[in-house]
Design a protein around this motif. Structure first.
Motif, PDB file in Angstrom:
ATOM      1  N   MET A   1      -5.324  22.281  -6.954  1.00  0.00           N
ATOM      2  CA  MET A   1      -5.019  21.304  -5.850  1.00  0.00           C
ATOM      3  C   MET A   1      -5.182  19.509  -6.159  1.00  0.00           C
ATOM      4  O   MET A   1      -6.178  19.688  -6.743  1.00  0.00           O
ATOM      5  N   ALA A   2      -4.329  19.026  -5.498  1.00  0.00           N
ATOM      6  CA  ALA A   2      -4.677  17.768  -5.681  1.00  0.00           C
ATOM      7  C   ALA A   2      -5.927  17.065  -4.741  1.00  0.00           C
ATOM      8  O   ALA A   2      -5.831  17.415  -3.564  1.00  0.00           O
ATOM      9  N   ASP A   3      -6.649  16.107  -5.459  1.00  0.00           N
ATOM     10  CA  ASP A   3      -7.872  15.883  -4.634  1.00  0.00           C
ATOM     11  C   ASP A   3      -7.470  14.513  -3.920  1.00  0.00           C
ATOM     12  O   ASP A   3      -6.939  13.545  -4.683  1.00  0.00           O
ATOM     13  N   ASN A   4      -7.503  14.366  -2.485  1.00  0.00           N
ATOM     14  CA  ASN A   4      -7.048  13.120  -1.737  1.00  0.00           C
ATOM     15  C   ASN A   4      -8.249  12.577  -1.123  1.00  0.00           C
ATOM     16  O   ASN A   4      -8.202  12.361   0.167  1.00  0.00           O
ATOM     17  N   SER A   5      -9.035  12.301  -1.951  1.00  0.00           N
ATOM     18  CA  SER A   5     -10.590  11.717  -1.404  1.00  0.00           C
ATOM     19  C   SER A   5     -10.563  10.142  -1.318  1.00  0.00           C
ATOM     20  O   SER A   5     -11.314   9.493  -1.033  1.00  0.00           O
ATOM     21  N   SER A   6      -9.324   9.616  -2.014  1.00  0.00           N
ATOM     22  CA  SER A   6      -9.497   8.109  -1.932  1.00  0.00           C
ATOM     23  C   SER A   6      -8.664   7.570  -0.872  1.00  0.00           C
ATOM     24  O   SER A   6      -8.299   6.337  -0.714  1.00  0.00           O
ATOM     25  N   GLY A   7      -8.245   8.340   0.228  1.00  0.00           N
ATOM     26  CA  GLY A   7      -7.687   7.680   1.405  1.00  0.00           C
ATOM     27  C   GLY A   7      -8.252   6.958   2.226  1.00  0.00           C
ATOM     28  O   GLY A   7      -7.732   5.943   2.613  1.00  0.00           O
ATOM     29  N   GLY A   8      -9.463   7.030   2.294  1.00  0.00           N
ATOM     30  CA  GLY A   8     -10.435   6.165   3.058  1.00  0.00           C
ATOM     31  C   GLY A   8     -10.415   4.826   2.424  1.00  0.00           C
ATOM     32  O   GLY A   8     -10.468   3.807   2.956  1.00  0.00           O
ATOM     33  N   PHE A   9     -10.506   4.975   1.020  1.00  0.00           N
ATOM     34  CA  PHE A   9     -10.494   3.519   0.400  1.00  0.00           C
ATOM     35  C   PHE A   9      -9.317   2.627   0.578  1.00  0.00           C
ATOM     36  O   PHE A   9      -9.246   1.422   0.605  1.00  0.00           O
ATOM     37  N   ASN A  10      -8.208   3.347   0.287  1.00  0.00           N
ATOM     38  CA  ASN A  10      -6.845   2.617   0.498  1.00  0.00           C
ATOM     39  C   ASN A  10      -6.692   2.095   2.028  1.00  0.00           C
ATOM     40  O   ASN A  10      -6.258   1.302   2.162  1.00  0.00           O
ATOM     41  N   ALA A  11      -7.320   3.001   3.105  1.00  0.00           N
ATOM     42  CA  ALA A  11      -6.963   2.357   4.601  1.00  0.00           C
ATOM     43  C   ALA A  11      -8.012   1.087   4.649  1.00  0.00           C
ATOM     44  O   ALA A  11      -7.699   0.272   4.971  1.00  0.00           O
ATOM     45  N   GLY A  12      -9.030   1.278   4.016  1.00  0.00           N
ATOM     46  CA  GLY A  12     -10.062   0.242   4.103  1.00  0.00           C
ATOM     47  C   GLY A  12      -9.526  -1.089   3.297  1.00  0.00           C
ATOM     48  O   GLY A  12      -9.725  -2.287   3.783  1.00  0.00           O
ATOM     49  N   LEU A  13      -8.836  -0.872   2.258  1.00  0.00           N
ATOM     50  CA  LEU A  13      -8.205  -2.040   1.321  1.00  0.00           C
ATOM     51  C   LEU A  13      -7.082  -2.505   2.168  1.00  0.00           C
ATOM     52  O   LEU A  13      -6.939  -3.638   2.334  1.00  0.00           O
ATOM     53  N   ALA A  14      -6.274  -1.755   2.861  1.00  0.00           N
ATOM     54  CA  ALA A  14      -5.203  -2.130   3.571  1.00  0.00           C
ATOM     55  C   ALA A  14      -5.476  -2.918   4.958  1.00  0.00           C
ATOM     56  O   ALA A  14      -5.080  -3.942   5.318  1.00  0.00           O
ATOM     57  N   PHE A  15      -6.712  -2.725   5.367  1.00  0.00           N
ATOM     58  CA  PHE A  15      -7.555  -3.446   6.432  1.00  0.00           C
ATOM     59  C   PHE A  15      -7.775  -4.734   6.072  1.00  0.00           C
ATOM     60  O   PHE A  15      -7.685  -5.762   6.888  1.00  0.00           O
ATOM     61  N   ILE A  16      -8.424  -4.742   4.986  1.00  0.00           N
ATOM     62  CA  ILE A  16      -8.766  -6.256   4.236  1.00  0.00           C
ATOM     63  C   ILE A  16      -7.681  -6.982   4.180  1.00  0.00           C
ATOM     64  O   ILE A  16      -7.679  -8.127   4.465  1.00  0.00           O
ATOM     65  N   VAL A  17      -6.831  -6.529   3.224  1.00  0.00           N
ATOM     66  CA  VAL A  17      -5.325  -7.265   3.047  1.00  0.00           C
ATOM     67  C   VAL A  17      -4.665  -7.694   4.134  1.00  0.00           C
ATOM     68  O   VAL A  17      -4.175  -8.913   4.408  1.00  0.00           O
ATOM     69  N   GLY A  18      -4.463  -6.745   5.335  1.00  0.00           N
ATOM     70  CA  GLY A  18      -4.163  -7.392   6.731  1.00  0.00           C
ATOM     71  C   GLY A  18      -4.590  -8.284   7.282  1.00  0.00           C
ATOM     72  O   GLY A  18      -4.110  -9.419   7.802  1.00  0.00           O
ATOM     73  N   GLY A  19      -6.070  -8.169   7.089  1.00  0.00           N
ATOM     74  CA  GLY A  19      -6.967  -9.575   7.845  1.00  0.00           C
ATOM     75  C   GLY A  19      -6.769 -10.816   7.152  1.00  0.00           C
ATOM     76  O   GLY A  19      -6.455 -11.801   7.574  1.00  0.00           O
ATOM     77  N   LEU A  20      -6.494 -10.622   5.609  1.00  0.00           N
ATOM     78  CA  LEU A  20      -6.201 -11.903   4.908  1.00  0.00           C
ATOM     79  C   LEU A  20      -4.825 -12.477   5.130  1.00  0.00           C
ATOM     80  O   LEU A  20      -4.968 -13.758   5.362  1.00  0.00           O
ATOM     81  N   VAL A  21      -4.007 -11.522   5.461  1.00  0.00           N
ATOM     82  CA  VAL A  21      -2.745 -12.032   5.805  1.00  0.00           C
ATOM     83  C   VAL A  21      -2.724 -12.750   7.195  1.00  0.00           C
ATOM     84  O   VAL A  21      -2.068 -13.687   7.369  1.00  0.00           O
ATOM     85  N   VAL A  22      -3.381 -12.452   7.997  1.00  0.00           N
ATOM     86  CA  VAL A  22      -3.481 -12.694   9.473  1.00  0.00           C
ATOM     87  C   VAL A  22      -4.244 -14.268   9.412  1.00  0.00           C
ATOM     88  O   VAL A  22      -3.689 -15.275   9.955  1.00  0.00           O
ATOM     89  N   VAL A  23      -5.207 -14.351   8.434  1.00  0.00           N
ATOM     90  CA  VAL A  23      -5.832 -15.701   8.195  1.00  0.00           C
ATOM     91  C   VAL A  23      -4.954 -16.546   7.675  1.00  0.00           C
ATOM     92  O   VAL A  23      -5.114 -17.702   8.216  1.00  0.00           O
ATOM     93  N   VAL A  24      -4.306 -16.170   6.650  1.00  0.00           N
ATOM     94  CA  VAL A  24      -3.182 -17.159   6.162  1.00  0.00           C
ATOM     95  C   VAL A  24      -2.167 -17.521   7.034  1.00  0.00           C
ATOM     96  O   VAL A  24      -1.935 -18.840   7.151  1.00  0.00           O
TER      97      VAL A  24
END
Length: 61
Positions: A1-24
């Motif tokens: 089965m596929a290991d989907n343990s990187s989902g938390g990292f992707n969500a955190g990265l999306a949150f950071i990128v979204g915050g940067l977009v708002v600041v810009v």
């Protein structure tokens, strides 16, 4: 089965990128949306130079 343990990292990265977009977006609104630089003064420069004539050419005729 596929290991989907990187989902938390992707969500955190999306949150950071979204915050940067708002600041810009906020910076762009302040710099561009409000007209950019404040009103500038009209500067009228008048330069008067003395008339200069070329030296006479030597007569070699």
């Amino acid at each position: 089965m596929a290991d989907n343990s990187s989902g938390g990292f992707n969500a955190g990265l999306a949150f950071i990128v979204g915050g940067l977009v708002v600041v810009v977006a906020i910076l762009a609104w302040f710099l561009l949306g409000r007209g950019g630089a404040p009103d500038t003064k009209k500067v009228d420069v008048d330069v008067n130079l003395p008339e200069v004539s070329a030296p006479a050419a030597p007569g070699g005729g």
